[in-house]
Design a protein around this motif. Structure first.
Motif, short mmCIF file in Angstrom:
data_model
loop_
_atom_site.label_atom_id
_atom_site.label_comp_id
_atom_site.label_asym_id
_atom_site.label_seq_id
_atom_site.Cartn_x
_atom_site.Cartn_y
_atom_site.Cartn_z
N PHE A 121 44.31 47.51 45.84
CA PHE A 121 44.84 46.20 45.45
C PHE A 121 45.33 46.32 44.02
O PHE A 121 44.63 46.87 43.16
CB PHE A 121 43.76 45.12 45.55
CG PHE A 121 44.20 43.78 45.03
CD1 PHE A 121 44.93 42.93 45.82
CD2 PHE A 121 43.88 43.38 43.74
CE1 PHE A 121 45.35 41.69 45.35
CE2 PHE A 121 44.28 42.14 43.26
CZ PHE A 121 45.02 41.30 44.07
N THR A 122 46.53 45.82 43.75
CA THR A 122 47.11 45.92 42.42
C THR A 122 47.11 44.56 41.74
O THR A 122 47.71 43.60 42.25
CB THR A 122 48.54 46.47 42.46
OG1 THR A 122 48.53 47.76 43.08
CG2 THR A 122 49.12 46.61 41.06
N LEU A 123 46.44 44.48 40.62
CA LEU A 123 46.42 43.26 39.81
C LEU A 123 47.42 43.43 38.67
O LEU A 123 47.34 44.39 37.90
CB LEU A 123 45.02 43.02 39.24
CG LEU A 123 44.86 41.80 38.33
CD1 LEU A 123 45.09 40.51 39.11
CD2 LEU A 123 43.47 41.79 37.68
N LEU A 164 40.05 38.64 33.10
CA LEU A 164 40.60 39.72 33.92
C LEU A 164 41.55 40.60 33.11
O LEU A 164 41.61 41.81 33.33
CB LEU A 164 41.31 39.14 35.14
CG LEU A 164 40.39 38.49 36.19
CD1 LEU A 164 41.20 37.93 37.35
CD2 LEU A 164 39.35 39.50 36.71
N GLU A 165 42.27 40.02 32.17
CA GLU A 165 43.10 40.85 31.29
C GLU A 165 42.22 41.77 30.45
O GLU A 165 42.59 42.92 30.17
CB GLU A 165 43.96 39.96 30.38
CG GLU A 165 45.11 39.29 31.11
CD GLU A 165 45.97 38.44 30.20
OE1 GLU A 165 45.71 38.42 28.97
OE2 GLU A 165 46.91 37.79 30.70
N VAL A 217 33.13 39.04 31.71
CA VAL A 217 34.28 39.90 32.02
C VAL A 217 33.92 40.83 33.17
O VAL A 217 34.68 40.98 34.14
CB VAL A 217 34.72 40.71 30.78
CG1 VAL A 217 35.67 41.84 31.18
CG2 VAL A 217 35.39 39.79 29.77
N ALA A 218 32.76 41.46 33.09
CA ALA A 218 32.31 42.35 34.18
C ALA A 218 32.10 41.57 35.47
O ALA A 218 32.46 42.04 36.56
CB ALA A 218 31.03 43.06 33.77
N GLU A 219 31.55 40.37 35.37
CA GLU A 219 31.30 39.57 36.56
C GLU A 219 32.60 39.15 37.23
O GLU A 219 32.73 39.20 38.46
CB GLU A 219 30.49 38.33 36.19
CG GLU A 219 30.18 37.43 37.38
CD GLU A 219 29.38 36.21 36.98
OE1 GLU A 219 29.73 35.10 37.44
OE2 GLU A 219 28.40 36.36 36.22
N HIS A 220 33.58 38.72 36.45
CA HIS A 220 34.85 38.29 37.04
C HIS A 220 35.58 39.45 37.71
O HIS A 220 36.21 39.27 38.76
CB HIS A 220 35.73 37.66 35.97
CG HIS A 220 35.30 36.28 35.59
ND1 HIS A 220 35.98 35.50 34.67
CD2 HIS A 220 34.25 35.52 36.01
CE1 HIS A 220 35.37 34.34 34.55
NE2 HIS A 220 34.32 34.34 35.35
N LEU A 224 36.39 39.47 41.65
CA LEU A 224 37.75 39.69 42.15
C LEU A 224 37.75 40.71 43.27
O LEU A 224 38.38 40.50 44.32
CB LEU A 224 38.66 40.16 41.01
CG LEU A 224 40.06 40.59 41.44
CD1 LEU A 224 40.86 39.40 41.96
CD2 LEU A 224 40.81 41.28 40.29
N ARG A 225 37.05 41.82 43.05
CA ARG A 225 36.98 42.84 44.09
C ARG A 225 36.39 42.27 45.39
O ARG A 225 36.87 42.54 46.48
CB ARG A 225 36.13 44.02 43.62
CG ARG A 225 36.78 44.89 42.54
CD ARG A 225 35.91 46.12 42.31
NE ARG A 225 36.50 47.02 41.34
CZ ARG A 225 36.21 47.02 40.05
NH1 ARG A 225 35.33 46.14 39.57
NH2 ARG A 225 36.77 47.88 39.22
N GLY A 226 35.33 41.48 45.24
CA GLY A 226 34.70 40.89 46.42
C GLY A 226 35.63 39.93 47.14
O GLY A 226 35.70 39.91 48.38
#
Length: 271
Positions: A121-123, A164-165, A217-220, A224-226
């Motif tokens: 997946f590309t963000l 996410l940035e 930041v780590a949680e978001h 996102l992956r989930g």
């Protein structure tokens, strides 16, 4: 925050909203002009400010606002004084920040390819401004001509733009920028041109929140992956307005999702 249905309509079905016919420029246009001027100025002077910074910034702004002045003088009469107020504050802010920076990167594009089992997946993102410091740390800045999201909105996950940035920058996903080892500082700047024309607002935990910016930041990134995994497997649906309290009054794809019909119907209790 986009609802899943608008993402489906735009990126899966390939449907882009049409611009209104013969509509005058609105707040989005004003915001774009402000972003363009500040980005162009920082791009021309990414390290030190020139001695004639005010004159150079003015010349860029005059060119950027030229079409509005010529075609919409009433809008120009409102927008230009606002811009002048924020430009003065912007230069003071730049003068304070630049001694602690090695370089400023304005309007920098990022592309983070995230492995998802056999697929990826590309963000993608475009940061208003990324600042690098001599010690290898960084700050991500986002200008908001409208109201920036609150700390509560950010930490609850309804406004994950900067978090996410930050994750992208830590993974080396921004063009020509090295991956940073520590979580970047995150900063919104409310550039309204009003009574408080240019107000920096650092992202920090809201009252009662035990998690810090590093943790969120780590949680978001993990969330996102989930979320992407659930969409890939079909577990998640592209629903419209999953959180109505955070939805705009009118969405560009509401008519396709038939929002008016099912919102008027109510639930089985008749409420």
């Amino acid at each position: 925050m986009r609802d899943p249905y608008s993402i489906f309509a735009r990126h899966v079905l390939g449907l882009d909203p049409l611009d209104p016919l013969a509509a005058a420029p609105g707040v989005a246009t004003r915001g774009s002009l402000v972003h363009d001027v500040f980005a162009e100025f920082a791009g021309r002077h990414p390290t030190d400010l020139p001695p004639d910074a005010a004159e150079r910034l003015l010349n860029l702004a005059v060119n950027a606002f030229g079409d509005i002045e010529a075609e919409y003088p009433n809008l120009y009469a409102e927008w230009w004084p606002r811009y002048e107020r924020m430009a003065s504050a912007y230069l003071d802010w730049e003068a304070q920040r630049r001694p602690g920076l090695t370089r400023v990167y304005p309007e920098v594009s990022g592309r983070w390819v995230i492995p998802m089992g056999r697929e990826t997946f590309t963000l993608r993102a475009r940061a208003d401004r990324i600042e690098l410091r001599p010690d290898g740390t960084a700050c991500i800045v986002d200008y908001k001509t409208g109201t920036p999201p609150s700390g509560k909105m950010i930490f609850s996950g309804f406004s994950p733009q900067l978090t996410l940035e930050a994750a992208m920058l830590m993974h080396g996903a921004f063009a020509d920028l090295p991956a940073v080892k520590t979580t970047p500082d995150l900063l919104y700047v409310h550039a309204s041109g009003g009574r408080k024309p240019f107000v920096p607002i650092p992202v920090k935990p809201p009252r009662g929140e035990e998690r810090g910016v590093e943790a969120i930041v780590a949680e978001h990134a993990a969330r996102l992956r989930g979320l992407v995994a659930r969409f890939m497997t079909g577990e998640a649906a592209y629903t419209a307005r999953p959180y109505p309290q955070y939805a705009s009054k009118y969405g560009a794809y509401d008519h396709l999702a038939r929002v008016l019909e099912w919102s008027l119907a109510g639930d089985e209790s008749g409420e």
